[in-house]
Design a protein around this motif. Sequence first.
Motif, PDB file in Angstrom:
ATOM      1  N   PRO A 187       0.793  -1.236   0.000  1.00 26.69           N
ATOM      2  CA  PRO A 187       0.000   0.000   0.000  1.00 26.69           C
ATOM      3  C   PRO A 187       0.824   1.284   0.000  1.00 26.69           C
ATOM      4  O   PRO A 187       0.268   2.372  -0.060  1.00 26.69           O
ATOM      5  CB  PRO A 187      -0.780  -0.116   1.305  1.00 26.69           C
ATOM      6  CG  PRO A 187       0.154  -0.815   2.227  1.00 26.69           C
ATOM      7  CD  PRO A 187       0.882  -1.815   1.368  1.00 26.69           C
ATOM      8  N   GLN A 188       2.165   1.182   0.065  1.00 27.35           N
ATOM      9  CA  GLN A 188       2.966   2.373   0.328  1.00 27.35           C
ATOM     10  C   GLN A 188       2.811   3.451  -0.740  1.00 27.35           C
ATOM     11  O   GLN A 188       2.664   4.637  -0.419  1.00 27.35           O
ATOM     12  CB  GLN A 188       4.448   1.998   0.453  1.00 27.35           C
ATOM     13  CG  GLN A 188       5.320   3.147   0.972  1.00 27.35           C
ATOM     14  CD  GLN A 188       4.844   3.666   2.308  1.00 27.35           C
ATOM     15  OE1 GLN A 188       4.657   2.898   3.256  1.00 27.35           O
ATOM     16  NE2 GLN A 188       4.633   4.978   2.406  1.00 27.35           N
ATOM     17  N   THR A 189       2.830   3.070  -2.008  1.00 24.82           N
ATOM     18  CA  THR A 189       2.694   4.068  -3.076  1.00 24.82           C
ATOM     19  C   THR A 189       1.366   4.805  -2.954  1.00 24.82           C
ATOM     20  O   THR A 189       1.294   6.032  -3.101  1.00 24.82           O
ATOM     21  CB  THR A 189       2.817   3.403  -4.449  1.00 24.82           C
ATOM     22  OG1 THR A 189       4.110   2.791  -4.567  1.00 24.82           O
ATOM     23  CG2 THR A 189       2.641   4.414  -5.572  1.00 24.82           C
ATOM     24  N   PHE A 190       0.291   4.069  -2.689  1.00 28.62           N
ATOM     25  CA  PHE A 190      -1.029   4.672  -2.510  1.00 28.62           C
ATOM     26  C   PHE A 190      -1.047   5.622  -1.320  1.00 28.62           C
ATOM     27  O   PHE A 190      -1.573   6.743  -1.401  1.00 28.62           O
ATOM     28  CB  PHE A 190      -2.065   3.573  -2.332  1.00 28.62           C
ATOM     29  CG  PHE A 190      -3.444   4.069  -1.999  1.00 28.62           C
ATOM     30  CD1 PHE A 190      -4.090   4.998  -2.796  1.00 28.62           C
ATOM     31  CD2 PHE A 190      -4.103   3.582  -0.876  1.00 28.62           C
ATOM     32  CE1 PHE A 190      -5.369   5.447  -2.484  1.00 28.62           C
ATOM     33  CE2 PHE A 190      -5.380   4.018  -0.565  1.00 28.62           C
ATOM     34  CZ  PHE A 190      -6.014   4.955  -1.361  1.00 28.62           C
ATOM     35  N   LEU A 191      -0.467   5.218  -0.202  1.00 28.63           N
ATOM     36  CA  LEU A 191      -0.429   6.076   0.979  1.00 28.63           C
ATOM     37  C   LEU A 191       0.361   7.350   0.705  1.00 28.63           C
ATOM     38  O   LEU A 191       0.000   8.433   1.183  1.00 28.63           O
ATOM     39  CB  LEU A 191       0.173   5.318   2.158  1.00 28.63           C
ATOM     40  CG  LEU A 191      -0.631   4.120   2.662  1.00 28.63           C
ATOM     41  CD1 LEU A 191       0.126   3.396   3.777  1.00 28.63           C
ATOM     42  CD2 LEU A 191      -2.007   4.554   3.148  1.00 28.63           C
ATOM     43  N   ASP A 192       1.426   7.237  -0.075  1.00 26.43           N
ATOM     44  CA  ASP A 192       2.208   8.422  -0.435  1.00 26.43           C
ATOM     45  C   ASP A 192       1.356   9.406  -1.248  1.00 26.43           C
ATOM     46  O   ASP A 192       1.393  10.617  -1.008  1.00 26.43           O
ATOM     47  CB  ASP A 192       3.438   8.024  -1.254  1.00 26.43           C
ATOM     48  CG  ASP A 192       4.476   7.286  -0.429  1.00 26.43           C
ATOM     49  OD1 ASP A 192       4.388   7.313   0.814  1.00 26.43           O
ATOM     50  OD2 ASP A 192       5.368   6.656  -1.037  1.00 26.43           O
ATOM     51  N   VAL A 193       0.592   8.887  -2.215  1.00 28.06           N
ATOM     52  CA  VAL A 193      -0.247   9.746  -3.051  1.00 28.06           C
ATOM     53  C   VAL A 193      -1.329  10.400  -2.200  1.00 28.06           C
ATOM     54  O   VAL A 193      -1.567  11.612  -2.287  1.00 28.06           O
ATOM     55  CB  VAL A 193      -0.881   8.941  -4.204  1.00 28.06           C
ATOM     56  CG1 VAL A 193      -1.863   9.815  -4.985  1.00 28.06           C
ATOM     57  CG2 VAL A 193       0.196   8.416  -5.136  1.00 28.06           C
ATOM     58  N   ALA A 194      -2.012   9.618  -1.364  1.00 29.25           N
ATOM     59  CA  ALA A 194      -3.081  10.157  -0.523  1.00 29.25           C
ATOM     60  C   ALA A 194      -2.555  11.211   0.439  1.00 29.25           C
ATOM     61  O   ALA A 194      -3.201  12.248   0.664  1.00 29.25           O
ATOM     62  CB  ALA A 194      -3.759   9.024   0.243  1.00 29.25           C
ATOM     63  N   THR A 195      -1.379  10.971   1.005  1.00 24.12           N
ATOM     64  CA  THR A 195      -0.785  11.945   1.927  1.00 24.12           C
ATOM     65  C   THR A 195      -0.431  13.230   1.214  1.00 24.12           C
ATOM     66  O   THR A 195      -0.717  14.334   1.697  1.00 24.12           O
ATOM     67  CB  THR A 195       0.479  11.333   2.578  1.00 24.12           C
ATOM     68  OG1 THR A 195       0.094  10.213   3.366  1.00 24.12           O
ATOM     69  CG2 THR A 195       1.192  12.356   3.449  1.00 24.12           C
ATOM     70  N   ARG A 196       0.179  13.124   0.041  1.00 20.49           N
ATOM     71  CA  ARG A 196       0.560  14.306  -0.714  1.00 20.49           C
ATOM     72  C   ARG A 196      -0.666  15.138  -1.098  1.00 20.49           C
ATOM     73  O   ARG A 196      -0.662  16.362  -1.002  1.00 20.49           O
ATOM     74  CB  ARG A 196       1.338  13.879  -1.962  1.00 20.49           C
ATOM     75  CG  ARG A 196       2.111  15.021  -2.637  1.00 20.49           C
ATOM     76  CD  ARG A 196       2.883  14.498  -3.827  1.00 20.49           C
ATOM     77  NE  ARG A 196       3.670  13.341  -3.491  1.00 20.49           N
ATOM     78  CZ  ARG A 196       3.796  12.261  -4.267  1.00 20.49           C
ATOM     79  NH1 ARG A 196       3.192  12.213  -5.440  1.00 20.49           N
ATOM     80  NH2 ARG A 196       4.538  11.253  -3.891  1.00 20.49           N
TER      81      ARG A 196
END
Length: 221
Positions: free
Chosen positions: A204-213
């Motif tokens: 999930p890390q890439t998705f979490l990075d996008v959502a956080t940004r």
Amino acid sequence: MTRWPPVAPALVVATVLGGCATTVTGTPTWPGARLERVLLTAEDFPPGVQYDRIIDDPDGSGAASSPPPMLSRPEGCSDGLTRVIEASAQRGPGSAAKYVAAYDGARSVMTVLTWRLDVDQLAATAERCAEYETFFDPTDVGIPMTTTRIEGPRRDALVYQQTMTLSGVDNSVYFSFENVGTMAVFGIAFPTPNPGIAAKGALPQTFLDVATRQAERIGAG
């Protein structure tokens, strides 16, 4: 995400009472203007990420065309989160915007809203549907589904892993929901291999990075 009937934008109003005019000064705004300011664009992603804006094509009723949801036990779990979002939706041009950020291995579909989500109801629905079965026909053998909350980098965000077990194989997608001030962002991510995309990602890390940004951009805007 659906499109909705028009909603009136904010107006600068001049009111005349008893012969005296009072003018409300300021810069005219409407929800879509702020939406465009806070939405991530292709320039906000690393080189090689495939970025595309999505424009829903509504049907005659004003909603985006889509197939009916699958049946489920308990009832209403296959589209429960979507129903919660639609129940509190503000409708009209400029109320929401959607884009895809695709990596080789992770495809995130993000939606930014000019209104707040009912996160309490989203959490309650996810809890009610922590374990359920989905099927096309009541006579079918149900497909096991689980909805599990996972930790994300932002304390107020609801992040879930939803897993389907089919023929003994687990397949997961990820959801994130967060209110940021008077706006909100939600997204869904799929494990989508695509060697034609230069940028590599993993869930999930890439998705979490996008959502956080995206959430941080809303907060800064």
